[in-house]
Design a protein around this motif. Sequence first.
Motif, short mmCIF file in Angstrom:
data_model
loop_
_atom_site.label_atom_id
_atom_site.label_comp_id
_atom_site.label_asym_id
_atom_site.label_seq_id
_atom_site.Cartn_x
_atom_site.Cartn_y
_atom_site.Cartn_z
N SER A 1 0.83 -1.19 0.00
CA SER A 1 0.00 0.00 0.00
C SER A 1 0.87 1.25 0.00
O SER A 1 1.82 1.37 0.77
N THR A 2 0.55 2.17 -0.87
CA THR A 2 1.30 3.42 -0.95
C THR A 2 0.51 4.53 -0.26
O THR A 2 -0.70 4.42 -0.08
N GLY A 3 1.23 5.58 0.11
CA GLY A 3 0.63 6.65 0.90
C GLY A 3 -0.58 7.32 0.27
O GLY A 3 -1.52 7.73 0.96
N GLN B 1 11.95 4.99 1.27
CA GLN B 1 11.45 5.74 2.41
C GLN B 1 9.96 6.07 2.27
O GLN B 1 9.45 6.29 1.17
N GLU B 2 9.31 6.11 3.43
CA GLU B 2 7.89 6.44 3.49
C GLU B 2 7.63 7.83 2.91
O GLU B 2 8.32 8.78 3.25
N GLY B 3 6.60 7.91 2.08
CA GLY B 3 6.26 9.21 1.48
C GLY B 3 7.02 9.47 0.19
O GLY B 3 6.69 10.40 -0.54
N ILE B 4 8.03 8.64 -0.09
CA ILE B 4 8.78 8.78 -1.34
C ILE B 4 8.52 7.56 -2.22
O ILE B 4 7.86 7.68 -3.25
N GLU B 5 9.01 6.40 -1.77
CA GLU B 5 8.80 5.19 -2.58
C GLU B 5 7.46 4.52 -2.29
O GLU B 5 6.97 3.74 -3.09
N PHE B 6 6.89 4.79 -1.12
CA PHE B 6 5.62 4.13 -0.78
C PHE B 6 4.80 4.99 0.16
O PHE B 6 5.20 6.08 0.52
N LEU C 1 3.78 12.88 -5.60
CA LEU C 1 4.62 12.64 -4.41
C LEU C 1 4.09 13.41 -3.21
O LEU C 1 4.09 12.91 -2.08
N ARG D 1 1.34 11.48 -1.81
CA ARG D 1 1.87 10.31 -1.08
C ARG D 1 2.35 10.71 0.30
O ARG D 1 2.07 10.03 1.29
N MET D 2 3.06 11.83 0.37
CA MET D 2 3.59 12.31 1.66
C MET D 2 2.44 12.73 2.58
O MET D 2 2.46 12.43 3.79
N GLY E 1 -0.46 11.47 2.53
CA GLY E 1 -1.07 10.20 2.94
C GLY E 1 -0.32 9.54 4.09
O GLY E 1 -0.88 8.69 4.79
N ARG E 2 0.94 9.94 4.28
CA ARG E 2 1.72 9.43 5.42
C ARG E 2 1.61 10.36 6.62
O ARG E 2 2.37 10.23 7.58
#
Lengths: 199, 199
Positions: free
Chosen positions: A72-74, A194-199, B50, B53-54, B56-57
């Motif tokens: 799961s991605t962000g 890293q979280e928020g970048i790759e996923f 991106l 995604r960030m 989302g984190r």
Amino acid sequence: MTEDADRHRDKMAKRKAVQDAEVASKTVEKGLLMVHTGAGKGKSTAAFGLALRMLGRGRRVGVVQFIKGAWSTGERPLLEAMPGLEWHSMGEGFTWETQDRERDVAACRRAWDKAMALKAEDGLGMLVLDELCIALRYHYLPLPEVIDGLMDRPPMLHVVVTGRNAPPALMEAADLVTEMLPRKHHFAAGVKAQEGIEF
Amino acid sequence: MTEDADRHRDKMAKRKAVQDAEVASKTVEKGLLMVHTGAGKGKSTAAFGLALRMLGRGRRVGVVQFIKGAWSTGERPLLEAMPGLEWHSMGEGFTWETQDRERDVAACRRAWDKAMALKAEDGLGMLVLDELCIALRYHYLPLPEVIDGLMDRPPMLHVVVTGRNAPPALMEAADLVTEMLPRKHHFAAGVKAQEGIEF
């Protein structure tokens, strides 16, 4: 100084004339078949960015993931929460995770059937087929069937296909092909995902 | 058939071992300086992807637009409505629209000051500097000042810089450089900019 400013204004006025003529020369409106390929980052990320742009225009968007599933991605929960977005992760992970070709083939077939069902839905503005190129590369789906299925769509439906190694025939059929090239990559310098970048 | 399946499993098991070793070898965590450049589509779109995604984190994101300003894109209101996102469009349009170099320079200076103020904010996870490369290309901002300002940032702050013609020194300083290459573009076939795609 004033002379410089004048020169700049003249140059930019000419540039604007060229730009305006360019814009005026383009008159076709159509649903595009877009391919994001290459070994660089940003293929899926730009596709989801386009999905967001289309949602922002009040249009519905369908997403089908052919390979990634569990991962799961962000952005996924944020996109899924938006009215108008239908998200289907049909993959079961990377091929080296499942280690089972028949299972991969079956998962890709289900994903493709879902994509074909979505494209027939009324009022869909965009269909994102994430990592479909991977499914094609491993011959999990027959290329001619996929190309026929993509070409035979509502005239204003935009489709974004992502994944490395897009087959030449798919690029031939596409309106837009963007290759994301990794000119420099932090993985090569030992940086981890890293979280928020790759996923 | 069973032999084929066995061979596939063996091959993928080996591939997984290589993959796992690769992942294990990467241990560094750091805020990345990322550059999206090239003449293709997807530079800003992937940057906003991106950002999503960030967000989302659960991290905060700042966006500064150096050139585009008046031109509102579909994703902007959706992103602006999200908690944690700060959006600043500081540009006044393309250089050939303003036709006034001093005004462009002043707008880019305000944008840069805003970017530097944002980077100092506590808890910011990502800073998107949209079209900063354009400002650098036209020498609206001094390159050494910009590179120094980007390198001197909180160690876990990720920065994404977009725009064609990224200066070599910026790419040298970056952790990631992705070039978006237009292998095929629908504008060349007379297709116009369409809602939900280009804006």
